[in-house]
Motif scaffolding. Structure first.
Motif, short mmCIF file in Angstrom:
data_model
loop_
_atom_site.label_atom_id
_atom_site.label_comp_id
_atom_site.label_asym_id
_atom_site.label_seq_id
_atom_site.Cartn_x
_atom_site.Cartn_y
_atom_site.Cartn_z
N LYS A 20 0.81 -1.22 0.00
CA LYS A 20 0.00 0.00 0.00
C LYS A 20 0.85 1.26 0.00
N GLY A 21 2.15 1.11 0.23
CA GLY A 21 3.03 2.26 0.12
C GLY A 21 3.41 2.89 1.45
N PRO A 22 4.01 4.08 1.41
CA PRO A 22 4.49 4.74 2.63
C PRO A 22 3.39 5.02 3.65
N HIS A 27 0.83 4.67 9.08
CA HIS A 27 -0.24 4.17 9.95
C HIS A 27 0.32 3.25 11.02
N ALA A 28 1.25 2.36 10.65
CA ALA A 28 1.82 1.43 11.63
C ALA A 28 2.55 2.17 12.74
N LEU A 40 -6.02 12.79 9.28
CA LEU A 40 -5.63 11.59 8.53
C LEU A 40 -6.77 10.59 8.40
N SER A 41 -7.71 10.62 9.33
CA SER A 41 -8.78 9.63 9.32
C SER A 41 -10.06 10.11 8.66
N ASP A 51 -7.49 3.03 1.30
CA ASP A 51 -7.67 1.83 2.11
C ASP A 51 -6.99 1.96 3.47
N ILE A 52 -5.86 2.64 3.51
CA ILE A 52 -5.13 2.83 4.77
C ILE A 52 -5.83 3.87 5.63
N GLN A 53 -6.50 4.83 5.00
CA GLN A 53 -7.17 5.88 5.76
C GLN A 53 -8.23 5.31 6.69
#
Length: 376
Positions: free
Chosen positions: A184-186, A191-192, A260-261, A271-273
């Motif tokens: 998914k990229g940076p 997120h992690a 960010l959310s 998808d990460i959001q």
């Protein structure tokens, strides 16, 4: 800080000779800036998998961008620990980082925030570590803080860590075991890091809660059997200062996590959001806990001061009662101690025992009266 820099200066010559290490200590020069001793790790990730070759930051970026022409998604992840301006300048120039963000990353001591620059996001997280202690004292250090700063671009993420806490090594290994997520990229790495930071807040909040419970029990415990009454105000105040440090790490991060959310961010995968919402929920919970800690400690401190005031009033009442009791024999003895020749009952043989009996009777009556009224 100075000790770390001296140690780094001492080992830098040896590090420059090592060209073979796997996790960020090797040097590699290929027309770009060499990997400095501040670099903990540098790797290129293609389709979620780490390229095993050790690369310099410049080579890693070239590898990723050349792979884009082959329709392969990739990014570079560089991890640094307390870099100096000289150590960071080459990487900043190669990746086009904004000078203001670079200055913040080098000098640290920033509040949590999210800033947008031309082609990157600059995020600051405060890491919190709970300091174990056998007993809470007036000088106990309850929490230690550090910082993790992230430069997030389209095909790179650069993390700059300050302090002895908040290592990202285990996080990197865990993400490398999940290529689908890394693909998914940076933004997946961002997120992690946010998730790990907030999870750390949750653990520290539970530990701080135990310390507050301990202080609360001591303040409101019944010490009528003897010993120190109430709690130690200096301990409560010290714990309040540590909670304030905790609050400074948590509360300013609320708005960046909401951004960010909830709002579309060009450099964050949609998808990460969705996962940032979970982090924001956890952060809201921690923030409510910390605000509750602050209010609870204020109440405990006020209760402790009120108990001290009540105890002082009780002591003053006892002192006053005993002073009144002892004033009776003092007054009578003072009267009969005057050198007058004609005084009532002065030459009566029962005068002395009668005066003593009178003194005892009056003192006993006063003692019972004070006892009945709770003064003694």
């Amino acid at each position: 800080m100075s000790m770390i820099r001296e140690l780094r200066a001492a080992v830098r010559p040896a590090l420059r000779k090592d060209n073979r290490s796997g996790y960020g200590t090797g040097m590699h020069e290929s027309g770009g800036p060499s990997m400095s001793s501040a670099v903990v790790d540098c790797a290129a990730y293609l389709d979620g998998r780490r390229e095993t070759e050790t690369r310099s930051p410049a080579d890693a970026l070239c590898r990723v961008r050349s792979a884009e022409g082959q329709s392969r998604d990739g990014f570079v992840w560089i991890g640094l620990h307390e870099p100096t301006e000289e150590e960071f300048s080459g990487i900043a120039q190669e990746y086009g980082l904004h000078p203001l963000a670079v200055e913040d990353a080098v000098h640290a001591h920033q509040r949590p925030k999210l800033e947008r620059y031309d082609e990157s996001l600059f995020t600051v997280f405060k890491t919190i570590h709970y300091v174990e202690h056998a007993e809470l004292t007036a000088t106990s250090e309850v929490v230690e803080t550090g910082e993790v700063m992230c430069f997030t671009g389209r095909d790179y993420i650069i993390t700059v860590r300050h302090g002895g806490q908040g290592s990202l090594r285990a996080l990197r290994h865990r993400l490398e075991d999940d290529p689908e997520l890394l693909s998914k990229g940076p933004s997946a790495v961002l997120h992690a890091i946010a998730d790990q930071t907030v999870d750390g807040y949750l653990a520290v909040a539970d530990a701080v809660q135990d310390d507050i419970d301990e202080v609360e029990i001591e303040v409101f415990s019944d010490r009528t059997g003897g010993g120190k009454r109430g709690g130690d105000a200096s301990r409560i105040y010290q714990l309040k200062r540590e909670v304030l440090e905790f609050k400074r790490a948590v509360s300013p991060l609320m708005r960046p996590m909401q951004t960010l959310s909830e709002r579309p961010v060009r450099l964050v995968d949609p998808d990460i959001q969705k996962y940032f919402r979970d982090v924001a929920d956890h952060l809201t919970r921690v923030n409510e806990q910390v605000l509750g800690f602050d209010d609870l400690l204020n109440s405990i401190l006020q209760a402790n001061l009120a108990q001290a005031t009540v105890a002082q009033n009780e002591d003053m009442r006892k002192i006053t009662a005993w002073a009144a009791i002892f004033a009776v024999p003092t007054m009578i003895a003072g009267i009969y101690g005057m050198n007058f020749e004609y005084m009532p009952e002065l030459r009566w043989k029962f005068g002395y025992p009668l005066v003593l009996l009178l003194i005892v009777a009056i003192c006993y009556g006063m003692h019972r009266g004070f006892k009945r009224n709770g003064w003694l």
